[in-house]
Design an enzyme around this catalytic site. Structure first.
Site: not given
Length: 388
Positions: A56, A166
Site C-alpha cells: 500500500e 535405476a
C-alpha cells in the site's frame, strides 16, 4: 457487487503480489493497485522485502497525492499494527482513499483489524474479491499463520513407472533440463530447501538457486540423523547460501568433531575461512530429538519456523518424504514425470505409515503442465482446508 473494473484491478494486484515470492518472508506477499475516481490507475506496488514498505505504501507513493477519493485494491487486508513499518490502514485513511477492496482477511492477530479501522474513519470497505486466487498466491504464509509451522511442498522427479533412480541408484538425469530449471524457480520461491542423508550421500547436492537473477538464496537444510552424511568439503557447505545440518541429539557429528579439533590448533596462519573443515561460517548444526523414522519432523519444522522460515521445498529423498507424509506435514505435492520406464529401482515415496488402501493419502490435482518433454503435476491433500 464487484464490477468488471474491480475484478481487473484486483487481478493486477494479485499479479503484483507474485513479484514478491521468495523475498518477503516471514511476511506475506501483497499487491496493491490504486484507481482514482475517474477509473485511472494512479498507483501500484507490491511488498518487496521483509522490513521494507508494504504494498500500500509503494502504491500511495506512486500515486503522489492523487489518491484522495480513490479506491485501493489490496490482496490482503491492510495491516493495523506498527512493526518495522507503520500501519497501512492508517496510511490509506491519511491519503484520503474513500474505498478499499481487499481479497483475503489477515489471520495474524497482531496485524488484523485494518478493515475496522478503515470503516471507523468513514472508508467504504469490501472484502472477498478474488479471494481464492489471492490466497493461492499466498498459500505458504497463510498456512504458516494458521498452523504455526512452515508450509511444505514436496517435489520429486520420477519415471512414468514411479522410479526416482535405476536399480544401480543412478538418476542423472531422469527429467529434462527444462524441468530442472523449473525446480530452481521453486527453490527461489522457498525459504528453505530440505534433503535427507541418502540424497546427501548419493548426489552431494548444492541446493542453491541457479539461473534466476536476483534470487534470494533459501536456507539449505540437510537432515543427517547420525551426523555422517555431510562430510567436510560437501558442496552444501560452501558460501553460496546458509546451511543447517540437523542431527540427532545423541549423534556424534563428524563435521562437528573436525571443527572442534581444528579450533584447538594454532590457526594464526590459516587463510581458509572454514579452518580446513570445508565448513562455511554460514553453516549451523542443529540437534533435534529422534523419532521412529529418523528425526522428529515437528521439531524440525518448529525450529525452522523460529528462524523465520514460512515455506519449505522438500526435495528428497523417499525416506524423508515418507517421514513427512507420516507426520501429516505435506501441504503440496509437485511431481515431475518423465516419459521414461525403468521397471526397477527406488520409488518416489518410502514407508509413510500407510498399511491399507483406506489410509491412502488422497490428493486433489490442482494443475497439470507440460515442462519440456515432461509432465508437471501439482496436487494438494484432499482434506486440506480451502483457503478463503
Amino acid at each position: 457487487m464487484a464490477t468488471a473494473a474491480d475484478t481487473t484491478a484486483m487481478q493486477r494486484a494479485i499479479a503484483l503480489a507474485a513479484r514478491g515470492l521468495g523475498s518477503t518472508s516471514p511476511n506475506p506477499t501483497v499487491g496493491c493497485v490504486i484507481v482514482d475516481a475517474s477509473g485511472r490507475t494512479v498507483g501500484e506496488g507490491h511488498h518487496q522485502r521483509a522490513g521494507g514498505p508494504h504494498a500500500e505504501i509503494h502504491a500511495l507513493r506512486e500515486a503522489v497525492g492523487r489518491s484522495r477519493g480513490a479506491t485501493a485494491y489490496v490482496t490482503l487486508e491492510p495491516c493495523n499494527h506498527t512493526g518495522r513499518t507503520g500501519p497501512c490502514a492508517a496510511a490509506l485513511v491519511e491519503a484520503g482513499v474513500s474505498r478499499v477492496v481487499y481479497a483475503v482477511a489477515d489471520p495474524n492477530p497482531r496485524a488484523t483489524g485494518g478493515a475496522d479501522t478503515l470503516r471507523a474513519a468513514g472508508v467504504r470497505v469490501e472484502s472477498g474479491l478474488l479471494a481464492a486466487e489471492a490466497a493461492a498466491g499466498n498459500t505458504a504464509w497463510l498456512t504458516s499463520e494458521r498452523t504455526g509451522r512452515p508450509h511444505v511442498s514436496w517435489k520429486y522427479a520420477a519415471t512414468l513407472d514411479g522410479r526416482i533412480a535405476a536399480r544401480d541408484r543412478s538418476s542423472r538425469w531422469i527429467t529434462s533440463s527444462e524441468s530442472r530449471a523449473d525446480v530452481h524457480r521453486l527453490r527461489a520461491e522457498a525459504d528453505a530447501v530440505i534433503v535427507g542423508s541418502g540424497t546427501a550421500r548419493a548426489d552431494d547436492p548444492h541446493l542453491a538457486v541457479r539461473g534466476i537473477p536476483g534470487a534470494v538464496q533459501p536456507l539449505r537444510v540437510v537432515v543427517d540423523t547420525e551426523g555422517t552424511a555431510v562430510r567436510p568439503g560437501a558442496r552444501v557447505l560452501d558460501d553460496a547460501a546458509p546451511t543447517l545440518i540437523a542431527v540427532a541429539e545423541d549423534a556424534v557429528s563428524d563435521l562437528e568433531n573436525r571443527t572442534e579439533r581444528t579450533d584447538r590448533t594454532d590457526c594464526s596462519d590459516r587463510t581458509d575461512r572454514s579452518g580446513g573443515t570445508g565448513r562455511s561460517d554460514r553453516t549451523e548444526i542443529l540437534r533435534l530429538p529422534r523419532a521412529d523414522r529418523g528425526l522428529s519432523v515437528p521439531a524440525l519444522l518448529d525450529a525452522l519456523y523460529e528462524r523465520g522460515v514460512r515455506s519449505v521445498l522438500l526435495e528428497g529423498g523417499p525416506t524423508l518424504a515418507g517421514a513427512f507424509a507420516a507426520a501429516g506435514a505435506i501441504d503440496k505435492v509437485i511431481g515431475y514425470l518423465a516419459p521414461v520406464l525403468l521397471g526397477a529401482g527406488p520409488s518416489a515415496l518410502a514407508d509413510a505409515g500407510i498399511t491399507t488402501i483406506a489410509q491412502a493419502l488422497r490428493l486433489d490435482m490442482t494443475e497439470t503442465r507440460r515442462i519440456g518433454p515432461d509432465l508437471r503435476i501439482t496436487a494438494v491433500p484432499a482434506t486440506a482446508p480451502k483457503e478463503s
